[in-house]
Motif scaffolding. Structure first.
Motif, PDB file in Angstrom:
ATOM      1  N   UNK A 103       1.288  -1.418   0.219  1.00  0.00           N
ATOM      2  CA  UNK A 103      -0.184   0.310  -0.129  1.00  0.00           C
ATOM      3  C   UNK A 103       0.827   1.626  -0.124  1.00  0.00           C
ATOM      4  N   UNK A 104       0.049   2.304  -0.176  1.00  0.00           N
ATOM      5  CA  UNK A 104       0.850   3.693  -0.588  1.00  0.00           C
ATOM      6  C   UNK A 104       1.760   3.751   0.659  1.00  0.00           C
ATOM      7  N   UNK A 105       1.102   3.902   2.049  1.00  0.00           N
ATOM      8  CA  UNK A 105       1.382   3.926   3.155  1.00  0.00           C
ATOM      9  C   UNK A 105       2.851   3.073   3.461  1.00  0.00           C
ATOM     10  N   UNK A 106       2.884   2.028   3.644  1.00  0.00           N
ATOM     11  CA  UNK A 106       3.642   0.636   3.574  1.00  0.00           C
ATOM     12  C   UNK A 106       4.872   1.016   2.601  1.00  0.00           C
ATOM     13  N   UNK A 107       4.862   1.514   1.397  1.00  0.00           N
ATOM     14  CA  UNK A 107       5.748   1.879   0.648  1.00  0.00           C
ATOM     15  C   UNK A 107       6.384   2.781   1.332  1.00  0.00           C
ATOM     16  N   UNK A 108       5.956   3.924   1.229  1.00  0.00           N
ATOM     17  CA  UNK A 108       6.597   5.538   1.676  1.00  0.00           C
ATOM     18  C   UNK A 108       7.684   5.175   3.202  1.00  0.00           C
ATOM     19  N   UNK A 109       7.003   3.859   4.335  1.00  0.00           N
ATOM     20  CA  UNK A 109       7.530   3.789   5.566  1.00  0.00           C
ATOM     21  C   UNK A 109       8.388   2.501   5.094  1.00  0.00           C
ATOM     22  N   UNK A 110       8.409   1.790   3.941  1.00  0.00           N
ATOM     23  CA  UNK A 110       9.591   1.181   3.747  1.00  0.00           C
ATOM     24  C   UNK A 110      10.809   2.343   3.109  1.00  0.00           C
ATOM     25  N   UNK A 111      10.264   2.571   1.950  1.00  0.00           N
ATOM     26  CA  UNK A 111      11.184   3.431   1.489  1.00  0.00           C
ATOM     27  C   UNK A 111      12.193   4.515   2.899  1.00  0.00           C
ATOM     28  N   UNK A 112      11.281   5.227   3.835  1.00  0.00           N
ATOM     29  CA  UNK A 112      12.012   5.949   4.968  1.00  0.00           C
ATOM     30  C   UNK A 112      12.762   5.441   5.786  1.00  0.00           C
ATOM     31  N   UNK A 113      12.278   3.511   6.157  1.00  0.00           N
ATOM     32  CA  UNK A 113      12.987   2.787   6.756  1.00  0.00           C
ATOM     33  C   UNK A 113      14.792   2.853   6.334  1.00  0.00           C
ATOM     34  N   UNK A 114      14.502   2.073   5.127  1.00  0.00           N
ATOM     35  CA  UNK A 114      15.893   2.107   4.325  1.00  0.00           C
ATOM     36  C   UNK A 114      17.075   2.974   4.560  1.00  0.00           C
ATOM     37  N   UNK A 143      21.020  10.566 -10.545  1.00  0.00           N
ATOM     38  CA  UNK A 143      19.966   9.721 -12.066  1.00  0.00           C
ATOM     39  C   UNK A 143      19.064   9.870 -11.200  1.00  0.00           C
ATOM     40  N   UNK A 144      18.314   9.159  -9.898  1.00  0.00           N
ATOM     41  CA  UNK A 144      17.488   8.483  -9.473  1.00  0.00           C
ATOM     42  C   UNK A 144      17.544   8.907  -8.186  1.00  0.00           C
ATOM     43  N   UNK A 145      16.238   9.185  -7.660  1.00  0.00           N
ATOM     44  CA  UNK A 145      15.634   9.126  -6.665  1.00  0.00           C
ATOM     45  C   UNK A 145      15.307   8.132  -5.667  1.00  0.00           C
ATOM     46  N   UNK A 146      15.351   8.123  -4.493  1.00  0.00           N
ATOM     47  CA  UNK A 146      15.385   6.944  -3.569  1.00  0.00           C
ATOM     48  C   UNK A 146      13.910   5.944  -3.688  1.00  0.00           C
ATOM     49  N   UNK A 147      12.635   6.610  -3.749  1.00  0.00           N
ATOM     50  CA  UNK A 147      11.515   6.279  -3.521  1.00  0.00           C
ATOM     51  C   UNK A 147      11.003   5.703  -5.290  1.00  0.00           C
ATOM     52  N   UNK A 158      13.872   3.642  -7.186  1.00  0.00           N
ATOM     53  CA  UNK A 158      14.909   2.790  -7.046  1.00  0.00           C
ATOM     54  C   UNK A 158      14.622   1.840  -6.371  1.00  0.00           C
ATOM     55  N   UNK A 159      13.986   2.538  -5.551  1.00  0.00           N
ATOM     56  CA  UNK A 159      12.813   1.111  -4.005  1.00  0.00           C
ATOM     57  C   UNK A 159      11.406   0.432  -4.607  1.00  0.00           C
ATOM     58  N   UNK A 160      11.276   1.514  -5.917  1.00  0.00           N
ATOM     59  CA  UNK A 160      10.174   0.601  -6.691  1.00  0.00           C
ATOM     60  C   UNK A 160      11.160  -0.079  -7.601  1.00  0.00           C
ATOM     61  N   UNK A 161      11.760   0.088  -8.418  1.00  0.00           N
ATOM     62  CA  UNK A 161      12.737  -0.797  -9.241  1.00  0.00           C
ATOM     63  C   UNK A 161      12.782  -1.882  -9.029  1.00  0.00           C
ATOM     64  N   UNK A 162      13.076  -2.102  -7.607  1.00  0.00           N
ATOM     65  CA  UNK A 162      13.547  -3.327  -6.977  1.00  0.00           C
ATOM     66  C   UNK A 162      12.340  -3.935  -6.396  1.00  0.00           C
ATOM     67  N   UNK A 163      11.025  -2.983  -6.362  1.00  0.00           N
ATOM     68  CA  UNK A 163      10.096  -3.687  -5.792  1.00  0.00           C
ATOM     69  C   UNK A 163       9.216  -4.105  -7.074  1.00  0.00           C
ATOM     70  N   UNK A 164       8.758  -3.939  -7.817  1.00  0.00           N
ATOM     71  CA  UNK A 164       8.724  -4.196  -9.408  1.00  0.00           C
ATOM     72  C   UNK A 164       9.342  -5.561 -10.117  1.00  0.00           C
ATOM     73  N   UNK A 165      10.489  -5.376  -9.803  1.00  0.00           N
ATOM     74  CA  UNK A 165      10.939  -6.421  -9.676  1.00  0.00           C
ATOM     75  C   UNK A 165      10.958  -7.885  -8.921  1.00  0.00           C
ATOM     76  N   UNK A 166      10.939  -7.659  -7.586  1.00  0.00           N
ATOM     77  CA  UNK A 166      10.575  -8.759  -7.155  1.00  0.00           C
ATOM     78  C   UNK A 166       9.120  -9.397  -7.027  1.00  0.00           C
ATOM     79  N   UNK A 167       8.366  -8.114  -6.928  1.00  0.00           N
ATOM     80  CA  UNK A 167       7.044  -8.539  -7.286  1.00  0.00           C
ATOM     81  C   UNK A 167       6.219  -9.601  -8.451  1.00  0.00           C
ATOM     82  N   UNK A 168       6.859  -8.991  -9.693  1.00  0.00           N
ATOM     83  CA  UNK A 168       6.249  -9.849 -11.026  1.00  0.00           C
ATOM     84  C   UNK A 168       7.287 -10.610 -11.697  1.00  0.00           C
ATOM     85  N   UNK A 169       8.634  -9.961 -11.062  1.00  0.00           N
ATOM     86  CA  UNK A 169       9.224 -11.387 -11.933  1.00  0.00           C
ATOM     87  C   UNK A 169      10.048 -10.826 -12.991  1.00  0.00           C
ATOM     88  N   UNK A 170       9.521  -9.643 -13.467  1.00  0.00           N
ATOM     89  CA  UNK A 170      10.105  -9.204 -15.357  1.00  0.00           C
ATOM     90  C   UNK A 170      11.758  -8.843 -15.193  1.00  0.00           C
TER      91      UNK A 170
END
Length: 213
Positions: A99-110, A121-125, A127-139
């Motif tokens: 969820x949006x709140x968990x995603x934001x908390x996860x980024x702040x925690x890291x 060239x890439x914001x914190x959110x 690069x975390x999004x790239x990581x989560x999309x890879x793990x969640x969907x296996x793209x």
């Protein structure tokens, strides 16, 4: 006109050896007829070497000097992430499995506890999004290049940066119960829900032992 302009033209067939007589008319025509076949073979080998060298120069020029941008979409990865986070709640969960709140908390925690930092060239959110999309969907990397509008090397580098930081969670969060082997904690050994998937027969253990040694 630039001296290399003819190299970029697809209409001019410079690389066909059969046309070399048109480009270098004096190579095959001398004042005296060529009687030595070895001499003619040397001339042909020289032309082939010229062709290979010119192709190498052209490849180097196109790849390292006159680069053609690939990711030129106006929808950058940062803008894509803004659309997801500012859009419907379901979009964030579908993209990142958070969820949006968990995603934001996860980024702040890291960032605050484990030292993850944004880059030029890439914001914190992002690069975390790239990581989560890879793990969640296996793209794969190619699809991530298209989604976030970055090169494959950039995607791979930031994924491994986040992966290295997430690995630090094992010291504080992703740890078993101190008395896990005694059956304490949520995930208990020999749990009837998980045990059928991990049950191994004596024959399988013996086969593994034989193959190992």
């Amino acid at each position: 006109m630039e001296p290399w302009r003819f190299l970029d033209s697809a209409e001019i067939d410079w690389w066909n050896i059969s046309n070399c007589s048109l480009i270098f008319p004096n190579i095959f025509v001398d004042e005296e007829p060529v009687e030595d076949e070895n001499h003619l073979r040397d001339d042909l080998e020289w032309l082939v070497m010229c062709q290979i060298t010119t192709r190498s120069i052209l490849t180097y020029y196109q790849n390292y000097v006159h680069k053609i941008p690939c990711r030129t979409s106006i929808r950058t990865g940062h803008r894509c992430l803004e659309e997801i986070l500012n859009g419907h709640e379901v979009r964030c969960y579908q993209a990142f499995r958070l969820s949006r709140s968990v995603f934001m908390d996860f980024c702040h925690e890291l960032a605050h506890k484990y030292g993850l930092r944004p880059t030029r060239g890439m914001s914190l959110y992002e690069e975390v999004g790239v990581f989560l999309v890879t793990c969640a969907h296996g793209v794969d990397n190619r699809l991530l290049q298209e989604l976030f509008n970055h090169s494959g090397e950039t995607i791979s580098r930031h994924f491994h940066r986040v992966l290295k930081v997430v690995g630090k969670l094992a010291d504080t969060i992703i740890t078993p119960h101190p008395e896990y082997n005694e059956g304490k904690g949520y995930h208990k050994p020999q749990h009837e829900r998980y045990m059928p998937f991990f049950k191994v027969s004596d024959f399988v253990l013996y086969s593994i032992y034989v193959l190992t040694f």
